[in-house]
Design an enzyme around this catalytic site. Structure first.
Site, PDB file in Angstrom:
ATOM      1  N   THR A  29      44.512  53.912  12.521  1.00  0.00           N
ATOM      2  CA  THR A  29      44.128  55.331  12.527  1.00  0.00           C
ATOM      3  C   THR A  29      43.046  55.636  11.503  1.00  0.00           C
ATOM      4  O   THR A  29      42.161  56.459  11.749  1.00  0.00           O
ATOM      5  CB  THR A  29      45.365  56.213  12.264  1.00  0.00           C
ATOM      6  OG1 THR A  29      46.313  56.026  13.326  1.00  0.00           O
ATOM      7  CG2 THR A  29      44.993  57.681  12.191  1.00  0.00           C
ATOM      8  N   SER A  73      47.654  48.855  14.913  1.00  0.00           N
ATOM      9  CA  SER A  73      48.500  47.970  14.106  1.00  0.00           C
ATOM     10  C   SER A  73      49.545  47.224  14.918  1.00  0.00           C
ATOM     11  O   SER A  73      50.021  46.172  14.492  1.00  0.00           O
ATOM     12  CB  SER A  73      49.173  48.754  12.981  1.00  0.00           C
ATOM     13  OG  SER A  73      50.054  49.725  13.494  1.00  0.00           O
ATOM     14  N   THR A 105      49.215  52.463  10.451  1.00  0.00           N
ATOM     15  CA  THR A 105      50.441  52.682   9.687  1.00  0.00           C
ATOM     16  C   THR A 105      51.707  52.216  10.401  1.00  0.00           C
ATOM     17  O   THR A 105      52.739  52.035   9.762  1.00  0.00           O
ATOM     18  CB  THR A 105      50.606  54.172   9.341  1.00  0.00           C
ATOM     19  OG1 THR A 105      50.619  54.943  10.552  1.00  0.00           O
ATOM     20  CG2 THR A 105      49.481  54.655   8.438  1.00  0.00           C
ATOM     21  N   ASP A 106      51.640  51.995  11.722  1.00  0.00           N
ATOM     22  CA  ASP A 106      52.868  51.678  12.455  1.00  0.00           C
ATOM     23  C   ASP A 106      53.532  50.403  11.972  1.00  0.00           C
ATOM     24  O   ASP A 106      54.766  50.308  11.956  1.00  0.00           O
ATOM     25  CB  ASP A 106      52.571  51.565  13.953  1.00  0.00           C
ATOM     26  CG  ASP A 106      52.310  52.912  14.606  1.00  0.00           C
ATOM     27  OD1 ASP A 106      52.482  53.941  13.927  1.00  0.00           O
ATOM     28  OD2 ASP A 106      51.919  52.935  15.792  1.00  0.00           O
TER      29      ASP A 106
END
Length: 350
Positions: A29, A73, A105-106
């Site tokens: 992101t 990710s 971030t996942d």
């Protein structure tokens, strides 16, 4: 590396007396922009543009930026992370004060944790990302990137291992967790909280996490497949029975994500006993905080029963971290009978 984009390296102009920080960009992101077809966003912003959007970086460090991947990710693999660790060791050995990784971030917590298992240098490694794209109101990427570089360049963070920096908070890789799908405050460290913070342009650490000795894993070492089986109310033993029968090929280990302190319905116990005879089975908790129990509940399917059956408690590690730990352990040749000792060393804090 799985990226289909060419890898490029650029250097941000700055004061030559400042420490060198190597920045490795993987996408996510923080590097996403709207698609031309209007169907959401995707990672297309190059690392040199990420750096250019944060002019304050030149006052903190000499930033050498490399585009390693350009993917969401969920596409980053453990093999990518193993290769990344080798790149970072080479960068630090060549004089870098620290390293920063930007990604989605996942799976940020998994990248950070796996890097921490492998990291054997004093120089800090900082993983960061963003919950909002660069074009969104209140975009958090620039501040997170500046904070990450500040921590990586700081003597304060030396010896602390791999850290995650988001929202002006510093988290230990062992505990950081994404706890919300979209909020800017998504990252927490259950049971411990952040170990430090950023204030007035400097990094402050309240404590340094205890870390086991690093695992040495060659870049080309294949990581055996480990499955996570999550347990819920009234869970059927069908999947476990399929694993026992060999209907799911190539599985070298299993992480059982039990309820509470590590418990399952009694109907699962016979299949689990058979499964333990085939592959290592690690017992984790789906709660997300605290240690997996081993000496508390003695009913069929309780933690006492399961550990006596041969399941290995994961300690403080959640299922995702336990899976990575077991894959690494098996990759370096840990025998089945040594898995418990390995987890005791890598997963406990005592």
């Amino acid at each position: 590396m799985t990226s289909q984009t060419a890898q490029t390296t650029s250097t941000a102009a700055g004061d030559n007396s400042l420490p060198v920080v190597e920045l490795f960009a993987l996408g996510g992101t923080i590097a996403s922009a709207p698609r031309t077809d209007g169907e959401g966003v995707s990672p297309t912003v190059r690392v040199e543009d990420l750096v250019a959007a944060v002019p304050g970086l030149v006052a903190v460090a000499q930033v050498r930026a490399t585009q390693v991947l350009q993917v969401p990710s969920c596409e980053v693999t453990p093999g990518d992370v193993v290769e990344l660790a080798a790149r970072m060791r080479a960068a630090v050995d060549a004089g870098a004060a620290g390293c920063v990784v930007t990604q989605g971030t996942d799976t940020l917590e998994e990248t950070a944790f796996l890097l921490d298992l492998l990291w054997d240098r004093e120089a800090p490694v900082v993983v960061t990302g963003a919950m909002r794209t660069p074009d969104a109101p209140g975009a958090d990427g620039p501040a997170n990137l500046l904070g990450a570089v500040t921590v990586a360049a700081s003597d304060t963070a030396r010896g602390a291992g791999v850290l995650a920096v988001v929202g002006d908070q510093i988290h230990a890789a062992r505990y950081v967790h994404k706890a919300h799908t979209s909020a800017p405050s998504a990252f927490v460290s259950p049971g411990t909280g952040p170990i430090g913070w950023l204030v007035e342009g400097r990094a402050a650490l309240a404590l340094t996490p205890r870390r086991p000795a690093a695992v040495h894993l060659a870049e080309d070492t294949p990581l055996p497949e480990v499955l996570v089986v999550r347990v819920g109310m009234g869970e059927s033993p069908a999947l476990l029975s399929a694993l026992v029968s060999g209907a799911v090929p190539g599985v070298a280990g299993v992480v059982l994500e039990g309820v509470g302190g590590g418990h399952v319905p009694r109907a699962l116990v016979p299949a689990l006993r058979d499964l333990v005879a085939r592959v290592p089975v690690v017992l984790a908790s789906r709660t997300g905080a605290g240690e997996t129990l081993s000496r508390s509940y003695g009913y069929p399917g309780g933690d006492v029963d399961l550990t006596q059956a041969g399941l290995v408690p994961s300690g403080t590690l959640d299922a995702a971290r336990a899976r990575l730990t077991l894959r690494v352990a098996l990759a370096v040749g840990v025998e089945r009978g040594e898995v418990e000792d390995c987890f005791r060393r890598l997963a406990r804090t005592d």
